[in-house]
Design an enzyme around this catalytic site. Structure first.
Site, PDB file in Angstrom:
ATOM      1  N   ASP A   1     -51.601  -0.964  20.512  1.00 52.87           N
ATOM      2  CA  ASP A   1     -50.685  -1.835  19.781  1.00 52.87           C
ATOM      3  C   ASP A   1     -50.507  -3.131  20.566  1.00 52.87           C
ATOM      4  O   ASP A   1     -50.119  -3.115  21.737  1.00 52.87           O
ATOM      5  CB  ASP A   1     -49.330  -1.132  19.604  1.00 52.87           C
ATOM      6  CG  ASP A   1     -48.449  -1.812  18.569  1.00 52.87           C
ATOM      7  OD1 ASP A   1     -48.880  -2.833  18.000  1.00 52.87           O
ATOM      8  OD2 ASP A   1     -47.338  -1.325  18.339  1.00 52.87           O
TER       9      ASP A   1
ATOM     10  N   ASP B   1     -52.106  -5.508  13.821  1.00 53.56           N
ATOM     11  CA  ASP B   1     -52.035  -5.452  15.287  1.00 53.56           C
ATOM     12  C   ASP B   1     -51.945  -4.037  15.844  1.00 53.56           C
ATOM     13  O   ASP B   1     -51.541  -3.842  16.982  1.00 53.56           O
ATOM     14  CB  ASP B   1     -50.827  -6.258  15.771  1.00 53.56           C
ATOM     15  CG  ASP B   1     -49.504  -5.750  15.202  1.00 53.56           C
ATOM     16  OD1 ASP B   1     -49.535  -4.860  14.336  1.00 53.56           O
ATOM     17  OD2 ASP B   1     -48.448  -6.264  15.622  1.00 53.56           O
ATOM     18  N   GLU B   2     -52.379  -3.041  15.068  1.00 54.42           N
ATOM     19  CA  GLU B   2     -52.196  -1.648  15.494  1.00 54.42           C
ATOM     20  C   GLU B   2     -53.421  -0.815  15.128  1.00 54.42           C
ATOM     21  O   GLU B   2     -53.924  -0.888  13.998  1.00 54.42           O
ATOM     22  CB  GLU B   2     -50.940  -1.080  14.841  1.00 54.42           C
ATOM     23  CG  GLU B   2     -50.533   0.290  15.329  1.00 54.42           C
ATOM     24  CD  GLU B   2     -49.215   0.719  14.711  1.00 54.42           C
ATOM     25  OE1 GLU B   2     -48.755   1.830  15.059  1.00 54.42           O
ATOM     26  OE2 GLU B   2     -48.650  -0.014  13.874  1.00 54.42           O
TER      27      GLU B   2
END
Length: 411
Positions: free
Chosen positions: A17, A111-112
């Site tokens: 993350d 973003d993960e």
């Protein structure tokens, strides 16, 4: 009761993350922002925080908070509107790095990521491999990123949260329950504010308490949700990694049984299509940057017109663009056989990026509309203009739930 068969301890899952992703990207462009409380989101008085730096979080600021409230808590914060295309660019770079390093990964937002490193310990060591991937991302992008490594997605994700900012944690096999025990129940994925309050009313504030409760008690108190929470609290999660495959577009079309020149009918239909595509995008946590309108006439000649737009999944934005394109494309002298609307150039992380433009009122409106549609069906709430449009049918392309996708439904 034993659940060892459900807890696949042969798996090794890493959750990666990016730390305060939007803020970190902005700091790459402007190093003067480093160390300062930074807010990314809507810049007017009715805007909303999309992302905030750790310095801002110390003042109690969080994502989706009204910008005016955030500035009351921290008047010295630097407010930046944000650049969704830049964030998408960095997300793509990181996606390519992970794709080069691992055979199977899942991208859950802009973003993960989850990666399945099962078996890699025979060759490299899973923690070493995950660390090397993290180091490569930092080296090639300059962005901070944290990861958690464990036997399943739930524990790995919670571990990442404990590792932040810009660090890494491994929770080895057999240590999942002790690792989780002292943490707040808020740390469990799927446990939001309402569920936290309900658990607190039951006397449950720490995961340790959940671990000691009989699963039957959670079943009686909260049904299937309670059982799922109990399993996660005990480090049990057999959900698989869903292989990443970026969906490039979604669309809706309708072919008429009888060619038509009824312009009111056509306008109503394309508005309904735009409205339903917007709902699908929000359900899939996606945004579109390009809208295309398609018309096929009775002579089978087909024409399309498209327009690039700022990233959005809002009804009002997509409807306006769709109407504009339709009016430019439509030839009033010819009968129409088919009309369609397509949204393309999709990106993930839609909820956060949408906060750049949305006001509190718009966010609450769409949340309420989507809640009603999820509970009572896609046609349970409509604009007055589209009340006469027929159900377009199909399944949501992002999650398989009943929704409004697509093509060649005979009218």
């Amino acid at each position: 009761m034993l659940y060892a068969e459900e807890n696949n301890r042969n798996k090794t899952i890493a959750h990666l993350d990016l730390d305060t992703f939007f803020v970190s990207v902005e700091r790459l462009q402007n190093s003067a922002l480093v160390g300062k409380p930074v807010l990314v989101g809507g810049t007017d008085s009715r805007g909303v925080v999309a992302s905030c730096s750790y310095e801002a979080r110390r003042f109690g600021i969080h994502s989706a908070m009204p910008m005016r409230t955030a500035l009351q808590l921290c008047p010295e914060a630097v407010v930046i509107k944000g650049d969704s295309s830049r964030y998408s660019k960095y997300s793509d770079i990181i996606t390519e790095i992970i794709k080069e390093e691992v055979p199977l990964f899942e991208k859950t937002s802009i973003d993960e990521f989850y990666t399945d490193l099962t078996g890699m310990d025979k060759f490299f060591g899973c923690f070493k491999l995950a660390s090397e991937i993290r180091d490569k991302i930092i080296r090639e992008t300059g962005l901070p990123i944290s990861f958690g490594l464990s036997t399943n997605k739930t524990v790995a994700k919670i571990a990442t949260g404990e590792a932040k900012p810009n660090n890494k944690i491994e929770v080895s096999r057999g240590t999942e329950k002790p690792f989780l025990a002292p943490l707040s129940v808020k740390k469990i994925p799927m446990v939001g504010d309402k569920t936290t309050l309900r658990l607190s009313q039951m006397g449950v504030k720490r995961i340790h308490t959940l671990q000691e409760m009989p699963i039957e008690l959670m079943d009686r108190a909260m049904g299937k949700t309670g059982v799922m929470i109990w399993k996660k609290a005990n480090g049990i999660d057999n959900s698989p990694i869903v292989a990443y495959q970026e969906r490039k577009s979604i669309s809706l079309e309708r072919t008429f049984q009888k060619d038509t020149i009824d312009v009111d009918k056509l306008r109503t239909l394309i508005i309904a299509m735009a409205e339903n595509l917007a709902f699908q995008l929000r359900q899939g946590n996606k945004l579109t940057a390009c809208v295309t309108v398609k018309i096929r006439y009775s002579d089978f000649n087909t024409y399309t017109l498209q327009k690039r737009i700022p990233y959005t999944s809002n009804d009002h934005s997509l409807i306006a663009i769709t109407k504009e394109l339709f009016e430019k494309l439509y030839n009033k002298r010819l009968l129409v056989r088919l009309v369609g609307v397509k949204c393309s150039h999709l990106v993930g992380g839609g909820h956060q990026i949408n906060l750049f433009e949305d006001s509190e009122e718009v966010i609450r409106l769409y949340q309420a509309m989507d809640h009603i549609r999820n509970r009572f069906g896609i046609n349970s709430i409509k604009r007055a203009k589209t009340m006469e449009s027929r159900n377009l049918g199909g399944a949501n392309p992002f999650n398989g739930k009943p929704s409004m996708i697509l093509a060649h439904r005979r009218a």
